[in-house]
Design a protein around this motif. Sequence first.
Motif, short mmCIF file in Angstrom:
data_model
loop_
_atom_site.label_atom_id
_atom_site.label_comp_id
_atom_site.label_asym_id
_atom_site.label_seq_id
_atom_site.Cartn_x
_atom_site.Cartn_y
_atom_site.Cartn_z
N ALA A 167 0.83 -1.20 0.00
CA ALA A 167 0.00 0.00 0.00
C ALA A 167 0.86 1.25 0.00
CB ALA A 167 -0.92 -0.01 1.22
N VAL A 168 1.94 1.24 0.79
CA VAL A 168 2.85 2.39 0.83
C VAL A 168 3.50 2.57 -0.54
CG1 VAL A 168 4.91 3.35 1.89
CG2 VAL A 168 3.26 2.08 3.28
N TRP A 169 3.91 1.43 -1.16
CA TRP A 169 4.55 1.48 -2.48
C TRP A 169 3.62 2.11 -3.51
CZ3 TRP A 169 9.19 0.87 -4.52
CH2 TRP A 169 9.28 0.69 -5.88
N ARG A 170 2.38 1.64 -3.52
CA ARG A 170 1.46 2.16 -4.52
C ARG A 170 1.15 3.62 -4.27
NH1 ARG A 170 -0.30 -3.17 -4.03
NH2 ARG A 170 -1.66 -2.67 -2.29
N GLY A 171 1.21 4.05 -3.00
CA GLY A 171 1.01 5.46 -2.72
C GLY A 171 2.16 6.31 -3.20
N ALA A 172 3.37 5.74 -3.16
CA ALA A 172 4.55 6.49 -3.58
C ALA A 172 4.67 6.55 -5.09
CB ALA A 172 5.81 5.83 -3.00
N PHE A 173 4.24 5.48 -5.79
CA PHE A 173 4.37 5.40 -7.24
C PHE A 173 3.01 5.19 -7.88
CE2 PHE A 173 8.62 5.88 -7.10
CZ PHE A 173 9.43 4.80 -6.85
N SER A 174 2.71 5.92 -8.94
CA SER A 174 1.47 5.71 -9.67
C SER A 174 1.56 4.45 -10.51
CB SER A 174 1.17 6.91 -10.57
OG SER A 174 2.22 7.07 -11.50
N VAL A 175 0.42 3.78 -10.70
CA VAL A 175 0.38 2.57 -11.52
C VAL A 175 0.44 2.98 -12.98
CG1 VAL A 175 -0.98 0.55 -12.14
CG2 VAL A 175 -0.94 1.34 -9.78
N LEU A 176 1.29 2.29 -13.76
CA LEU A 176 1.49 2.62 -15.16
C LEU A 176 0.66 1.72 -16.06
CD1 LEU A 176 5.37 2.91 -15.06
CD2 LEU A 176 3.70 4.75 -14.85
N ALA A 177 0.46 2.15 -17.29
CA ALA A 177 -0.22 1.31 -18.27
C ALA A 177 0.68 0.15 -18.66
CB ALA A 177 -0.56 2.13 -19.51
N LEU A 178 0.08 -0.93 -19.13
CA LEU A 178 0.86 -2.10 -19.52
C LEU A 178 1.78 -1.76 -20.67
CD1 LEU A 178 -1.78 -4.96 -19.42
CD2 LEU A 178 0.00 -4.45 -17.75
N LEU A 179 2.92 -2.44 -20.73
CA LEU A 179 3.86 -2.23 -21.83
C LEU A 179 3.28 -2.74 -23.13
CD1 LEU A 179 7.18 -3.43 -20.20
CD2 LEU A 179 6.44 -1.10 -20.55
N GLY A 180 3.79 -2.22 -24.25
CA GLY A 180 3.40 -2.72 -25.56
C GLY A 180 3.99 -4.08 -25.81
N ALA B 147 3.69 -12.34 -21.32
CA ALA B 147 2.69 -11.65 -20.52
C ALA B 147 3.35 -10.58 -19.67
CB ALA B 147 1.96 -12.65 -19.64
N ALA B 148 2.63 -9.50 -19.44
CA ALA B 148 3.14 -8.43 -18.59
C ALA B 148 2.91 -8.77 -17.12
CB ALA B 148 2.45 -7.12 -18.93
N VAL B 149 3.84 -8.38 -16.28
CA VAL B 149 3.76 -8.59 -14.84
C VAL B 149 3.85 -7.23 -14.17
CG1 VAL B 149 4.84 -9.66 -12.82
CG2 VAL B 149 4.78 -10.89 -15.00
N THR B 150 3.02 -7.00 -13.16
CA THR B 150 3.02 -5.74 -12.43
C THR B 150 3.35 -6.01 -10.96
OG1 THR B 150 1.33 -4.83 -13.89
CG2 THR B 150 1.69 -3.70 -11.81
N VAL B 151 4.30 -5.28 -10.43
CA VAL B 151 4.65 -5.34 -9.01
C VAL B 151 4.61 -3.91 -8.50
CG1 VAL B 151 6.34 -6.03 -7.29
CG2 VAL B 151 6.14 -7.34 -9.40
N GLY B 152 3.53 -3.56 -7.77
CA GLY B 152 3.36 -2.16 -7.40
C GLY B 152 3.22 -1.34 -8.66
N GLY B 153 4.03 -0.31 -8.82
CA GLY B 153 4.02 0.49 -10.03
C GLY B 153 5.01 0.03 -11.08
N LEU B 154 5.83 -0.98 -10.76
CA LEU B 154 6.83 -1.50 -11.70
C LEU B 154 6.18 -2.54 -12.60
CD1 LEU B 154 9.95 -1.66 -12.40
CD2 LEU B 154 9.97 -3.67 -10.91
N GLN B 155 6.45 -2.44 -13.90
CA GLN B 155 5.92 -3.41 -14.84
C GLN B 155 7.03 -3.94 -15.74
OE1 GLN B 155 2.59 -1.69 -16.86
NE2 GLN B 155 1.38 -1.48 -15.00
N TYR B 156 6.93 -5.22 -16.11
CA TYR B 156 7.94 -5.82 -16.98
C TYR B 156 7.34 -6.99 -17.73
CZ TYR B 156 8.37 -9.48 -13.42
OH TYR B 156 8.11 -10.51 -12.54
N ARG B 157 8.01 -7.38 -18.79
CA ARG B 157 7.70 -8.60 -19.54
C ARG B 157 8.97 -9.08 -20.21
NH1 ARG B 157 3.31 -8.11 -23.36
NH2 ARG B 157 2.59 -6.20 -22.40
N GLY B 158 9.00 -10.33 -20.60
CA GLY B 158 10.19 -10.83 -21.27
C GLY B 158 10.22 -12.34 -21.34
#
Length: 305
Positions: free
Chosen positions: A11-24, A48-59
Amino acid sequence: MTARRVPLAGAVWRGAFSVLALLGACGAGPGPSPSGAPANPQSAAEPAAVTVGGLQYRGKLTQGGWIRGTAPAGTRSVTLGGTLLPLAADGSFFAAFDRDAPPSLALAVTAASGFSLSTELAVAPRSWRIESINVAKRPGKLPDAEFKARREAELARIGAARASGSKADGWRQTMTWPAPGRISGEFGSQRIYRGEPGAYHAGIDLAAPQGAEIRAPADGVVTLAASDVPFTLEGHLLILDHGMGLTSAFLHCSDLVVHVGDTVVQGQLIGHVGMTGRATGPHLHWALTWRGRRLDPRLFAAPSR
């Protein structure tokens, strides 16, 4: 792709960072492989894209694979396995996994406030083709003293070319195959000579005919072009820097049509297939590296073009 999430005060993490849109999309969908584009079942499905707090990645989270992601605004740093990853202006980053990468690496991100979040990435192991043969290692073509003298200078040039750090954006692209032809040499394969391990195959071989066109698999900057004097092993060698530490090397070329410092775009003609250096027949050896790690080109190139 498999990931284990380790939330730290989410909850603290999400408050510090906004959630981003999924990567292309970072890969092509499934489909038949036309002539000249080697089949690659590992690239057939879009990661598939993975979201951890506001961090997103795929690969492709496997040995020889890669990861692309975007960190939230206000990120101070992102590390993978303790290695600091450069961040682009939009917060994007790139990293990759060596052929012998461990089964788990920590992806950590730190906010400007000092708050950190870490998630353990499970790096899938792979089976490599290992061949034991009852012959000694083949000697080089040059006398030892001459070979060593030339090789030291060549390796220094290769190291400098891979460490140039260009601002190219080719690392963002899904790569295309640089030449036609079936894959005649697999990444990661290795021979054991009478109990003595040889170096594993650090790229893929494309059995293209003499003089076939070689085209840039992604945007980049030419950082090495051995046009005049071929290298002892690689022959006429070309290295492209795709940015973020990702580089391509093209070995055994008959000739090169670009020069050091040139900026090239995906699909641009850069040379022709040959058999210069230590090669027994015409083919293209294509190798990818990221900050010293050896990568599997089949996990980067689209299965069709």
